[in-house]
Design a protein around this motif. Sequence first.
Motif, mmCIF file in Angstrom:
data_model
loop_
_atom_site.group_PDB
_atom_site.id
_atom_site.type_symbol
_atom_site.label_atom_id
_atom_site.label_comp_id
_atom_site.label_asym_id
_atom_site.label_seq_id
_atom_site.Cartn_x
_atom_site.Cartn_y
_atom_site.Cartn_z
ATOM 1 N N UNK A 141 -57.789 13.109 84.066
ATOM 2 C CA UNK A 141 -58.370 14.598 85.018
ATOM 3 C C UNK A 141 -57.632 14.728 85.897
ATOM 4 N N UNK A 142 -57.033 14.088 86.724
ATOM 5 C CA UNK A 142 -56.083 14.571 87.919
ATOM 6 C C UNK A 142 -54.592 13.909 87.357
ATOM 7 N N UNK A 143 -54.015 14.609 87.078
ATOM 8 C CA UNK A 143 -52.560 13.507 86.529
ATOM 9 C C UNK A 143 -52.395 13.638 85.325
ATOM 10 N N UNK B 12 -59.607 18.207 93.699
ATOM 11 C CA UNK B 12 -59.716 17.639 92.561
ATOM 12 C C UNK B 12 -60.506 17.848 91.248
ATOM 13 N N UNK B 13 -61.511 18.564 91.272
ATOM 14 C CA UNK B 13 -62.982 18.151 90.392
ATOM 15 C C UNK B 13 -62.986 19.968 89.772
ATOM 16 N N UNK B 14 -63.182 20.843 90.518
ATOM 17 C CA UNK B 14 -63.442 21.975 89.961
ATOM 18 C C UNK B 14 -62.634 22.918 90.135
ATOM 19 N N UNK C 142 -53.862 19.114 86.674
ATOM 20 C CA UNK C 142 -55.234 18.715 86.930
ATOM 21 C C UNK C 142 -55.982 19.544 85.911
ATOM 22 N N UNK C 143 -57.282 18.482 85.476
ATOM 23 C CA UNK C 143 -57.849 19.539 84.706
ATOM 24 C C UNK C 143 -59.265 20.590 84.741
ATOM 25 N N UNK C 144 -59.557 21.142 86.292
ATOM 26 C CA UNK C 144 -60.544 20.999 86.968
ATOM 27 C C UNK C 144 -61.273 21.920 86.016
ATOM 28 N N UNK C 145 -62.440 22.554 86.215
ATOM 29 C CA UNK C 145 -63.541 22.928 85.606
ATOM 30 C C UNK C 145 -63.909 22.231 84.398
ATOM 31 N N UNK C 146 -64.617 21.514 83.937
ATOM 32 C CA UNK C 146 -64.605 21.430 82.229
ATOM 33 C C UNK C 146 -66.144 21.869 81.879
#
Length: 353
Positions: A237-239, A201-203, A210-214
Amino acid sequence: MPEVLVLDIGSTTTRIAVFRGKKELFRETLEHESQRGSGILEERTLRRQSIEDVLSSCEVSLERLDLFVSRGGLLRPVPSGMYRVNEAMCDDLLSGRFGEHASALGPLIAFELARKLGRDAIIVDPPSTDEFSDLARVSGLPDIPRTSAFHALNQKACARRVCREMGRAYEDSCLIVAHMGGGTTVGAHLQGKVVDATHGLSEGPFTPERAGEMPTLQLIDYVLDRGLTQEQARNLLVGGSGLFAHLGTRDAREVERRITSGDEQARVIYRAMAYQVGKQIGAMAAVLGKNPDSIVLTGGLAASEMFTTWICEMVGFLGRVRIYPGENELEALLEAALTALEVPSKIREYPPE
């Protein structure tokens, strides 16, 4: 022969299958509109009703089922394995304290159906499967350690499949597995354990949504400048990121049609997504400290020859790349369910002590 109901619930799909032993009696995939604004209780009711309707239309009697098995949701960190769904697990899934994702619906629905009949429901290799090395847990802030949340079920199923094909034991092998779809995770598999993986969800790479790493400082400014609430930022960020933010679609097939028609922006963005997957595969090779026995590409995006060709061009120097399009989760869940019925002692209680 035992009969097993298998559930694999994602953000926009519900996969249902019933098996008698290893024989598939039926399989169905239901498509759903994204329900990002609805609560998990409302979503659970809708999904459960759709499952029961399908079973009824296929004349499957719940009473004859011996075990209910589902893909797991985001839970507290646990070792790989099979876990009985119980009240404690359901409480954790409903609270969302370890993250929120539609995969939580599977265990909740399986538990409801099984409990009415006095049967067990189990999950297998949930996304919160945690086998990280100590070094992999450290981030730049002590209050925000890196945590494990990846496509453990499909990654491990594909890793074991590759090892069988190579005539090797999973516990004696080192592999890199990239599950690529609406969420993408890349894992380093070393001697039967996933010692590091990107957080789904965040990397890691950006995905169709999804944005992945930012870039963190720019992200802070972006959120504050627009006055986004925490929920709005999460939904972005997720969607609301990735291909969708760049190109207005989450459908990789549509992106490929645009590329074929000469859309240069679509080609650059799509190739950038493949570039980020390849870059993470290289990072996991550094984690392993040597060339892997195999690199595995799986998930929905692995069906794209265009996408996988770009990745292979980047990472082929590391070793052979094997491609298994789609997901192998229903088969992995069935295999675990049959093992659980044969050897009930292998089912662990949640949370593990």
